[in-house]
Motif scaffolding. Structure first.
Motif, mmCIF file in Angstrom:
data_model
loop_
_atom_site.group_PDB
_atom_site.id
_atom_site.type_symbol
_atom_site.label_atom_id
_atom_site.label_comp_id
_atom_site.label_asym_id
_atom_site.label_seq_id
_atom_site.Cartn_x
_atom_site.Cartn_y
_atom_site.Cartn_z
ATOM 1 N N UNK A 112 47.368 48.815 42.782
ATOM 2 C CA UNK A 112 46.521 48.149 43.767
ATOM 3 C C UNK A 112 47.260 46.921 44.289
ATOM 4 N N UNK A 113 46.911 46.528 45.514
ATOM 5 C CA UNK A 113 47.524 45.354 46.136
ATOM 6 C C UNK A 113 46.436 44.366 46.527
ATOM 7 N N UNK A 114 46.718 43.096 46.316
ATOM 8 C CA UNK A 114 45.813 42.019 46.711
ATOM 9 C C UNK A 114 46.298 41.425 48.025
ATOM 10 N N UNK A 115 45.397 41.296 48.980
ATOM 11 C CA UNK A 115 45.683 40.564 50.218
ATOM 12 C C UNK A 115 44.748 39.365 50.210
ATOM 13 N N UNK A 116 45.313 38.184 49.965
ATOM 14 C CA UNK A 116 44.497 36.986 49.774
ATOM 15 C C UNK A 116 44.873 35.903 50.773
ATOM 16 N N UNK A 117 43.933 35.031 51.021
ATOM 17 C CA UNK A 117 44.206 33.901 51.916
ATOM 18 C C UNK A 117 45.273 32.997 51.305
ATOM 19 N N UNK A 118 46.060 32.421 52.164
ATOM 20 C CA UNK A 118 47.108 31.471 51.752
ATOM 21 C C UNK A 118 48.125 32.093 50.797
ATOM 22 N N UNK A 119 48.221 33.426 50.788
ATOM 23 C CA UNK A 119 49.214 34.094 49.946
ATOM 24 C C UNK A 119 48.969 33.965 48.460
ATOM 25 N N UNK A 120 47.714 33.739 48.070
ATOM 26 C CA UNK A 120 47.406 33.492 46.661
ATOM 27 C C UNK A 120 47.499 34.760 45.820
ATOM 28 N N UNK A 138 37.766 49.012 40.569
ATOM 29 C CA UNK A 138 38.425 47.717 40.745
ATOM 30 C C UNK A 138 37.505 46.581 40.330
ATOM 31 N N UNK A 139 36.229 46.690 40.700
ATOM 32 C CA UNK A 139 35.273 45.635 40.331
ATOM 33 C C UNK A 139 35.245 45.446 38.822
ATOM 34 N N UNK A 140 35.135 46.548 38.080
ATOM 35 C CA UNK A 140 35.031 46.481 36.623
ATOM 36 C C UNK A 140 36.236 45.773 36.015
ATOM 37 N N UNK A 141 37.435 46.174 36.443
ATOM 38 C CA UNK A 141 38.642 45.631 35.810
ATOM 39 C C UNK A 141 38.955 44.213 36.259
ATOM 40 N N UNK A 142 38.770 43.922 37.545
ATOM 41 C CA UNK A 142 39.070 42.570 38.021
ATOM 42 C C UNK A 142 38.062 41.568 37.470
ATOM 43 N N UNK A 143 36.797 41.969 37.380
ATOM 44 C CA UNK A 143 35.806 41.083 36.774
ATOM 45 C C UNK A 143 36.103 40.863 35.294
ATOM 46 N N UNK A 144 36.538 41.921 34.610
ATOM 47 C CA UNK A 144 36.879 41.791 33.186
ATOM 48 C C UNK A 144 38.068 40.855 32.997
ATOM 49 N N UNK A 145 39.102 41.017 33.849
ATOM 50 C CA UNK A 145 40.283 40.157 33.736
ATOM 51 C C UNK A 145 39.909 38.702 34.018
ATOM 52 N N UNK A 146 39.088 38.488 35.050
ATOM 53 C CA UNK A 146 38.675 37.121 35.392
ATOM 54 C C UNK A 146 37.895 36.495 34.234
ATOM 55 N N UNK A 200 48.547 46.818 34.009
ATOM 56 C CA UNK A 200 47.961 46.217 32.813
ATOM 57 C C UNK A 200 46.696 45.433 33.139
ATOM 58 N N UNK A 201 46.604 44.950 34.374
ATOM 59 C CA UNK A 201 45.423 44.207 34.819
ATOM 60 C C UNK A 201 44.384 45.154 35.404
ATOM 61 N N UNK A 202 44.847 46.099 36.226
ATOM 62 C CA UNK A 202 43.926 47.005 36.912
ATOM 63 C C UNK A 202 44.558 48.387 37.036
ATOM 64 N N UNK A 203 44.107 49.315 36.205
ATOM 65 C CA UNK A 203 44.611 50.690 36.312
ATOM 66 C C UNK A 203 44.119 51.304 37.619
ATOM 67 N N UNK A 273 49.654 58.172 29.018
ATOM 68 C CA UNK A 273 48.452 58.230 29.841
ATOM 69 C C UNK A 273 47.521 57.113 29.397
ATOM 70 N N UNK A 274 47.188 56.240 30.343
ATOM 71 C CA UNK A 274 46.247 55.153 30.073
ATOM 72 C C UNK A 274 44.945 55.407 30.832
ATOM 73 N N UNK A 275 43.834 55.072 30.217
ATOM 74 C CA UNK A 275 42.545 55.251 30.877
ATOM 75 C C UNK A 275 41.640 54.063 30.616
#
Length: 326
Positions: A112-120, A138-146, A200-203, A273-275
């Motif tokens: 996955x790719x992040x497109x964020x303001x100010x190149x963050x 994506x919601x599940x993994x990004x919220x978990x990482x945060x 490792x952050x978001x499969x 294989x990661x899940x």
């Protein structure tokens, strides 16, 4: 594979069915070029509108599975087109009657790719940042990482093409959006990504970054020609991922991530294989992996996926998917 000499003189052009989006047209154009080289026949693109293209509903709500695929498959079965190109992650895991998955070409970047303001980067987003994605996975993994890093983000459901999604950031409505890196690569816009998100952050979604070339089973000659586009390593990897998805009895819109990749052991003889399955708020995740010899067949790849699914179900994966859909 070249096969140019086998083209019959005066043969009509092959009709390639594709969705109308910029990304779908770019992907189909790439495949069309390779098929021209392989068969010596002209290829014309036939644009087809799918339910997923016209529906305004949330993908997670309308089910995700097959919404971008059914109209193309109907056209194939009706003989209106000769073959179709899909994003593999959009394909239902059940094999359709009368059609054959003739080729899975070499995979693009599955991340996955992040497109964020100010190149963050994701880790540098401000507290309470609003991050757009149409994917419960994506919601599940990004919220978990945060959560695990003491950050607070708000994941916002979005739909639309690449321009629309990136426009949410450039207009200031969202702080960031998450897209598939493969899509940005294929339309020449990967430079707009501020971060490629590590697996490792978001499969990624099962099959993300791979294309599927499908034709009618009643045309074995075309299927054999299209098979020249197949990449065996990509095929066993995505077959294992999709087997995991099927064994979890989850559709394309479920919060399931999977990635099979070769282990760099000097010989690339092992496949890992990661899940992951999680609740969309990131409060609970089941994340596991399995490693084995590189499968020598689709059946071996499917067995690897089923084995990991059984382990994940034993850890409560089914309950998490149920919670995420309510």
């Amino acid at each position: 594979m070249n096969g140019m000499s086998g083209a019959p003189s005066g043969a009509r052009p092959l009709r390639l069915g594709t969705r109308r989006s910029q990304l779908a047209m770019a992907q189909s154009g790439m495949v069309a070029d390779r098929v021209r080289q392989a068969t010596g026949r002209e290829v014309e693109l036939v644009e087809i509108t799918t339910y997923g293209d016209v529906s305004k509903e949330d993908l997670a709500r309308i089910g995700g599975t097959g919404v971008f695929v059914s109209a193309l498959r109907d056209a194939l079965l009706a003989g209106e087109i000769d073959f179709a190109v899909h994003s593999l992650k959009d394909l239902p895991t059940a094999a359709p009657e009368g059609l054959v998955l003739a080729a899975i070409p070499a995979r693009e970047d599955p991340r996955d790719a992040l497109v964020a303001r100010d190149g963050l980067a994701f880790a540098d987003l401000p507290d309470g940042a609003r991050v757009g994605t149409g994917s419960p996975r994506r919601m599940a993994q990004l919220n978990a990482w945060a959560r695990s890093h003491g950050l607070r983000v708000e994941t916002v459901p979005i739909r639309g093409n690449v321009d629309t999604r990136i426009g949410y950031v450039t207009s200031g409505r969202l702080d960031a959006v998450v897209l598939a890196a493969a899509g940005l690569n294929r339309i020449g816009r990967i430079a707009e990504a501020s971060e490629l998100i590590a697996a490792d952050v978001c499969l990624p979604a099962p099959g993300q970054g791979a294309l599927a070339v499908e034709c009618a089973a009643s045309d074995p000659e075309l299927a054999a020609q299209l098979a020249g586009l197949d990449d065996p390593v990509t095929r066993v990897a995505v077959t294992a991922e999709r087997s995991l998805l099927a064994a979890l009895e989850a559709g394309c819109s479920a919060p399931v991530g999977a990635l099979a990749d070769l282990m760099d052991d000097g010989q690339f003889s092992e496949l890992r294989l990661r899940g992951v399955v999680g609740t969309t708020d990131g409060s609970s995740l089941v994340q596991m992996s399995i490693t084995g010899p590189v499968p020598a067949s689709d059946d071996e790849a499917r067995a690897l996926g089923r084995e990991l699914a059984e382990s994940m179900l034993a850890k409560g994966a089914a309950g998490l998917m149920g919670e995420s859909t309510h």
